[in-house]
Structures are given as structure tokens and as C-alpha cells.
Design a protein around this motif. Structure first.
Motif, short mmCIF file in Angstrom:
data_model
loop_
_atom_site.label_atom_id
_atom_site.label_comp_id
_atom_site.label_asym_id
_atom_site.label_seq_id
_atom_site.Cartn_x
_atom_site.Cartn_y
_atom_site.Cartn_z
N ASN A 318 45.12 31.85 14.99
CA ASN A 318 45.68 30.58 15.44
C ASN A 318 47.06 30.33 14.87
OD1 ASN A 318 43.52 30.00 17.11
ND2 ASN A 318 42.33 29.12 15.43
N VAL A 319 48.03 31.00 15.48
CA VAL A 319 49.43 30.82 15.11
C VAL A 319 50.12 30.24 16.35
CG1 VAL A 319 49.94 33.22 15.79
CG2 VAL A 319 51.48 32.02 14.25
N ASP A 320 51.08 29.36 16.13
CA ASP A 320 51.84 28.80 17.25
C ASP A 320 52.84 29.86 17.71
OD1 ASP A 320 53.47 27.45 18.99
OD2 ASP A 320 53.70 25.67 17.72
N ILE A 321 52.64 30.42 18.89
CA ILE A 321 53.49 31.55 19.29
C ILE A 321 54.90 31.10 19.68
CG2 ILE A 321 51.66 33.14 19.97
CD1 ILE A 321 52.75 32.30 22.91
N ASP A 322 55.13 29.80 19.71
CA ASP A 322 56.51 29.31 19.87
C ASP A 322 57.22 29.21 18.52
OD1 ASP A 322 56.97 28.90 22.65
OD2 ASP A 322 55.47 27.30 22.57
N ASN B 265 57.05 35.97 39.71
CA ASN B 265 58.43 35.94 39.19
C ASN B 265 58.43 35.88 37.66
OD1 ASN B 265 58.07 33.24 38.36
ND2 ASN B 265 58.71 32.46 40.36
N ASN B 266 59.62 35.97 37.08
CA ASN B 266 59.74 36.03 35.62
C ASN B 266 59.11 34.82 34.94
OD1 ASN B 266 61.02 38.47 35.63
ND2 ASN B 266 63.08 37.64 35.29
N GLU B 267 59.33 33.67 35.51
CA GLU B 267 58.81 32.43 34.91
C GLU B 267 57.27 32.47 34.84
OE1 GLU B 267 58.97 27.70 36.00
OE2 GLU B 267 60.35 29.06 37.03
N GLU B 268 56.68 32.91 35.92
CA GLU B 268 55.21 33.00 35.95
C GLU B 268 54.70 34.06 34.97
OE1 GLU B 268 54.24 32.00 40.61
OE2 GLU B 268 55.36 33.83 40.19
N ILE B 269 55.45 35.15 34.87
CA ILE B 269 55.05 36.23 33.95
C ILE B 269 55.08 35.73 32.50
CG2 ILE B 269 55.76 38.46 32.99
CD1 ILE B 269 56.67 39.24 35.85
N ILE B 270 56.14 35.02 32.16
CA ILE B 270 56.27 34.52 30.78
C ILE B 270 55.16 33.52 30.47
CG2 ILE B 270 57.70 33.07 29.28
CD1 ILE B 270 60.16 34.43 30.52
N ARG B 279 46.01 32.15 23.61
CA ARG B 279 44.60 31.87 23.80
C ARG B 279 43.71 33.07 23.58
NH1 ARG B 279 42.80 26.75 24.83
NH2 ARG B 279 44.60 25.43 25.26
N MET B 280 44.20 34.25 23.98
CA MET B 280 43.35 35.43 23.90
C MET B 280 43.69 36.29 22.70
SD MET B 280 43.09 36.32 27.98
CE MET B 280 41.94 37.67 27.69
N LYS B 281 44.77 35.94 22.00
CA LYS B 281 45.18 36.61 20.75
C LYS B 281 45.50 38.08 20.97
CE LYS B 281 43.77 32.66 19.09
NZ LYS B 281 44.76 31.56 18.99
N LEU B 282 46.00 38.37 22.16
CA LEU B 282 46.37 39.75 22.47
C LEU B 282 47.87 39.82 22.74
CD1 LEU B 282 43.49 40.71 24.95
CD2 LEU B 282 43.74 41.43 22.54
N VAL B 283 48.50 40.87 22.22
CA VAL B 283 49.90 41.14 22.49
C VAL B 283 49.96 42.00 23.76
CG1 VAL B 283 51.97 42.35 21.70
CG2 VAL B 283 50.64 40.93 20.10
N ILE B 284 50.60 41.47 24.78
CA ILE B 284 50.74 42.23 26.03
C ILE B 284 52.20 42.29 26.43
CG2 ILE B 284 48.43 41.69 26.93
CD1 ILE B 284 49.82 39.55 28.73
N GLU B 285 52.54 43.32 27.17
CA GLU B 285 53.89 43.40 27.70
C GLU B 285 53.95 42.68 29.04
OE1 GLU B 285 53.47 47.91 27.89
OE2 GLU B 285 54.75 47.52 29.64
N ALA B 286 55.18 42.53 29.56
CA ALA B 286 55.37 41.70 30.75
C ALA B 286 54.64 42.25 31.97
CB ALA B 286 56.86 41.54 31.04
N ASP B 320 58.77 44.44 22.55
CA ASP B 320 59.46 44.34 21.26
C ASP B 320 59.21 42.93 20.70
OD1 ASP B 320 61.16 44.15 19.13
OD2 ASP B 320 62.87 45.04 20.16
N ILE B 321 58.44 42.84 19.64
CA ILE B 321 58.05 41.49 19.19
C ILE B 321 59.21 40.76 18.50
CG2 ILE B 321 55.58 41.90 19.01
CD1 ILE B 321 56.34 41.81 15.85
N ASP B 322 60.33 41.44 18.31
CA ASP B 322 61.54 40.74 17.87
C ASP B 322 62.32 40.15 19.04
OD1 ASP B 322 61.60 40.90 15.01
OD2 ASP B 322 61.86 43.06 15.22
N LYS B 323 61.88 40.48 20.24
CA LYS B 323 62.60 39.98 21.43
C LYS B 323 61.62 39.46 22.46
CE LYS B 323 66.52 43.08 20.77
NZ LYS B 323 66.97 44.45 21.01
N LEU B 324 60.73 38.61 22.06
CA LEU B 324 59.77 38.06 23.01
C LEU B 324 60.51 37.17 24.02
CD1 LEU B 324 56.91 37.30 20.51
CD2 LEU B 324 56.91 39.04 22.30
#
Lengths: 327, 327
Positions: A318-322, B265-270, B279-286, B320-324
């Protein structure tokens, strides 16, 4: 000194597991070859960040609520104070069991946390900033509404619930030699230690703390040396920022947990969080990052090489991803 | 028009699964009650972001490499061009099978991606920015070093490898009514469609594309209407930015994939990525976010209510988690 008889037995934890299993996730255990190469041991990550409500707290809160319902069939509701994981967990446990719920939160709590609690259908009650304000608000609600209080850690049913983590972990990885457990009030590590030491008496259970907690000094002195009232630490790991452990959890720590404590700072926590996000593709909160930081520490390198298979509790996500701490 | 006989059969996919299973993860399938409440269907997420190398590409690349080795026992190495998931997957597959490996990457590739490929022990060869530069560099290496080329999607062994996703997915969730699959060259959806339609002939396999691909127009015309040479789309979903599908994958799309395409579109993807992180605590790419965006779209709401159990492919987690993209 004769050791005090501990008030949570392994059988209590097995019963808790039976009780809560229909509602919680048996969370997966992950491995990562890159981190194993780095630390020259085999690490196993118990992913409680994927647990219901995003943290292990769902286990203890639900076990406490279900045990209350068994005794008080006319129970109306439950109350607790926490803007964090225990608040969400208690709200979820209440909804899951058809109870009403009030959650007391300090009025300065982040909106995102309050929203999460409201989504589980709980009533939010704002209070002042002091720990005493929270307790007073809880007691008032409990008296007025005839709700029962669900404490965040200092409660035997909560401890038994958290212990179910170790039952699943050692079932999945029977050859664990040690487990690294983030500590705040001590409910999770108390439960885990009871279960793990019963299943495998030689296993070592290590506490992982943020800088400033100074748990090791109290453990070695066999005395709670912290000032009263309990203080909050200045750490990014908001889930484990309480300095003092509980009074009910304390005897478990003293009897079952290693005196050697792993202490990690913000920089190490962020580095570990980034590793888990980037390499393991898991979103974890800073308290989980603390356990990973301990696994990546020089201190771990110095452990006996016989401690080869090491469990790491990813206690929550539970981290704020923003507001990720590296941005 | 008589349908062309497809060159990958279900038995090829089962054999691929046997071949690669010792090395890959059987990735977990996740559910999320919040998103089910939002979309009024049951969604199931196949977490290929947790696959070896962080994407499903490990399956196809490894199957192709292993099949090559079966035929050419004196095979020295493999080569491909890709700074992305296929590059990492091929480098990993080569290391896993004891082969040498060269990966051709455009010289402007992000350092973080090049590092990942180097970590798997592959040689990096930089080339110019045009698709033709890459092919030329690959062919040169293949000729000089006697390496075999592993294409990213337009290869039957690669398609068969990707199809193993569906074998696992339908084993875990036999009652899936539809699957949402992000599409670029079409290797993944081709393999998934062969396996899924064999196991469950009534299942619907939908392609999910970034804006500008206009796949539906080609599918309905039953003709590849795209300009040559293949173009890259202007999308944040770098894993699926190729506009044109492959020529070998095309007949599979035409015969097995729904004509109705989900365009995001990009907005929906983000927005979808943020949901999965938070919510799901998973790191996913675009590219994974695209499939989730399709699941959350108005277009999905309009699908027949009989399509109740919907699979979503989280194809990768290499962001790249430095460039989300929301920072």
C-alpha cells in the motif's frame, strides 16, 4: 528468570488458518535469480502485498473479528484506529463478515488512505493528532455503539492470525533457515515466530527495523527501554514507524526472536523497493522494502553460511503510486 | 476463398510447452474484485510480467532456440535485433541453453535496456535507426559467426512458444469466454488463438491495439492494408508500437481472431497501468496496460453479456521505474 508462558500456541494459529482461509489469499512465494546472485544465498519472498487489502493485516483483523463473532452472536460492529493497513484490513474484515465498522483516523490522514477505507464500507471518524486522541475516540464509539475494539497488534487473536503467514511459508518452502520480518508493534513477528519455531525449531526469526527503533538494545536488556508514551519514528516506512512494541507481543519477541536485529535506513529501503519494482515486477510499500534491504545488507553477508535459505516477508503493497519515494 | 492451412497446430504448442516448461515460470493468474465490480464481468489476469526476463517473449524465444538445437547439434549461437523484450528473451534463452548470442540494437536505445541484455551475457551490436539497418546487421552477424536468426514474431516456433500462455491460462481458468491480447507483430495472439480455439472452440480472441494501428480495417478487408516499409506508431506502449503485423502471423489473425479490435489511447493505457500498480500491486509495462484498458473500456461494456469470464494478458513488466508515464 522463568520464561512467561506464551498466550498464543501453534494450535491457535492452525485454527486461525482454518478460520480465515476461505476469505484470504494463499499468497505466492517468489524467487529471483538476480538477487540470489547478489547475496549468495537463496531468498524466498512471501508476497503479502498481494494479500486482500494489500497487506498481511487482513489475516489478523479477520481472525479477531471471526473469533469475536463466534463468542458474541449478536455482535453489531467493530472499531479501530488506523489510517493505514490495519484500518483497511478491519474495514474489509467487517464487511466480509457482515458487521458494521467505524475507523478512527487522524484528521491529517492522506485522502487516498481515507478513500480506501471508505470503499470497504466503513464509517470514518476523524480525531486529533495524538495517540491518546485516537484511543479516546475509539472507546467513545465502542461504548456508544456497542462495537468491539480490534487492536492493530497487541491482541492474541491478531497475533494468531498473522502467524498463518509462517504456516503457508514453511509449507511452500520447508527448508527455510531464517525469516526476515519487518517489525512495528510486533504482532506479525510474534505470530510468525510461534508458528515457524514450532514447525522448525532451529529456524531463526530476525526482526527488521527502521533506524531509530533500537529494538536490539531492549531485547538484549530483556526490558522495554523505550520512552512513554510511544513515539513515531522519522522513516519513510510508514507501516512500521511505531518505535515501541506492544506489551502483549513483547514476551514473544524475548523468547523466540533473535537478539540480533537488522536496522535499515531510508536510502537502503528505497534502493530495495526499486529493485523489487524493477526486477521482480511487484509493487511493495516501504515496510516491505525494509525486509528486502535487510536481505541485501552487509549485515546479512556476515551471517553464518549455514543460513542459506532465507524467507523475506513482503508485508504490504500500500504505497501511493503518485508519490513513490524515488521521484 | 479457401482458408490457408495454418502452419502451427495445437500439438506443436503442446510440444513447445513440454520443451520450455523446465525453464519458464508457470505464471500465476490473478483476480481483482474491484475491477470486476467496475466492469460487471469476471476478469482473470495472466501475469506474464512475472515471466522470466519480465515478458512472455521468453516462451517463444526459448522454444525457437531449443528447436534449433534439436536440429543443429553443433549450433554455436543465435542473433536477433531488438532493444526490447525480445532482445532480453533471446539473450536469456541463449544463456539458458549454453549458446552464444549477439543482439543488434539501435544506437539510441535507452541504457537501461542495453544493460539488461548485457546482464544475460549477450554481445550488443549497435546499428542505425532504420528497420533495414537492423536486418542488415543481423544478416551480417549470422553469416560471419554462423549464428541462427531468431525473429521476434514471424516464425512458427516463436508462435508455438507464445501459444503456451493459452494452454496454462485455460488449464487455470477453464471457463474463459474471451481473451484480450495486446498485438504488435501478432506472434502472441496467433499462438494463443491456435491453442485457445482448439481447447475451447467457442472462445473469442480479441486483439488490443494502440491508436493508429487500424488492424480492424485490414481484418475486415481480409488484406494487409498497411504501407510498406512497416511503420512505428506514436504510442507509450513501446512493446506494441509496430503498426504492421507479420506475414506469417497474418493468416492466423484472419482465421482465428475476432474482426472487432479494441483500440486504446495513451491516456487510457496510463489509467489502466495506474490501476494495476495501485490495486493489484503489479508492475506492468504499457503494452500490458493496453489490455487492461481494453477490459475497462466502454467497448467492452457493449459486448454480449454471455461473454462473462474474460482473460487479460499482462504481457510484460519491463518499464523503467524511473520514468513511469504518469510522472
Amino acid at each position: 528468570m522463568t520464561a512467561e508462558k506464551l498466550q498464543v500456541a501453534f494450535t491457535d494459529i492452525l485454527k486461525a488458518h482454518q478460520r480465515i482461509s476461505p476469505y484470504i489469499h494463499k499468497t505466492p512465494v517468489f524467487k529471483n535469480s538476480k538477487i540470489n546472485d547478489l547475496v549468495h544465498r537463496e531468498l524466498y519472498f512471501k508476497a503479502e502485498n498481494l494479500q486482500k487489502t494489500g497487506s498481511f493485516k487482513a489475516r489478523g483483523a479477520l481472525n479477531a473479528v471471526l473469533q469475536l463473532k463466534e463468542k458474541q452472536t449478536n455482535l453489531k460492529g467493530v472499531v479501530t484506529h488506523s489510517s493505514g493497513n490495519h484500518g483497511q484490513a478491519t474495514a474489509w474484515a467487517a464487511r466480509t463478515t457482515g458487521l458494521q465498522c467505524s475507523i478512527v483516523v487522524p484528521s491529517y490522514s492522506p485522502a487516498v488512505k481515507m478513500e480506501a477505507i471508505k470503499e470497504y464500507g466503513a464509517e470514518l471518524v476523524e480525531c486529533g493528532p495524538l495517540p491518546t486522541d485516537r484511543n479516546a475516540a475509539c472507546e467513545k464509539i465502542a461504548a456508544e455503539k456497542k462495537y468491539e475494539m480490534i487492536p492493530p497488534f497487541d491482541h492474541y487473536h491478531v497475533i494468531a492470525g498473522q502467524g498463518t503467514i509462517a504456516v503457508e511459508f514453511l509449507e511452500a518452502v520447508p527448508n527455510l533457515d531464517a525469516i526476515l520480518v519487518p517489525i512495528s508493534g510486533g504482532g506479525m513477528i510474534a505470530g510468525i515466530a510461534v508458528a515457524a519455531k514450532h514447525i522448525k525449531p532451529n529456524i531463526k526469526v530476525y526482526a527488521v527495523e527502521p533506524e531509530g527503533k533500537i529494538l536490539e538494545k531492549s531485547l538484549r536488556a530483556e526490558e522495554m527501554l523505550w520512552p512513554n508514551p510511544p513515539q513515531y519514528l522519522n522513516t519513510i516506512a510508514d507501516g512500521i514507524r511505531l518505535q515501541q512494541t506492544g506489551h502483549l507481543t513483547w514476551p514473544f519477541l524475548l523468547q523466540l526472536v533473535e537478539k540480533e536485529v537488522f536496522t535499515v535506513n531510508n536510502e537502503e529501503i528505497i534502493k530495495a523497493m526499486k529493485f523489487v519494482f524493477q526486477r521482480m515486477k511487484l509493487v511493495i510499500e516501504a515496510a516491505s522494502g525494509a525486509a528486502v534491504a535487510a536481505a541485501m545488507s552487509d549485515q546479512l553477508q556476515k551471517l553464518d553460511k549455514k543460513i542459506q535459505h532465507i524467507g523475506v516477508i513482503l508485508c504490504g503493497g500500500n504505497v501511493d503510486i503518485d508519490k513513490l519515494p524515488w521521484f
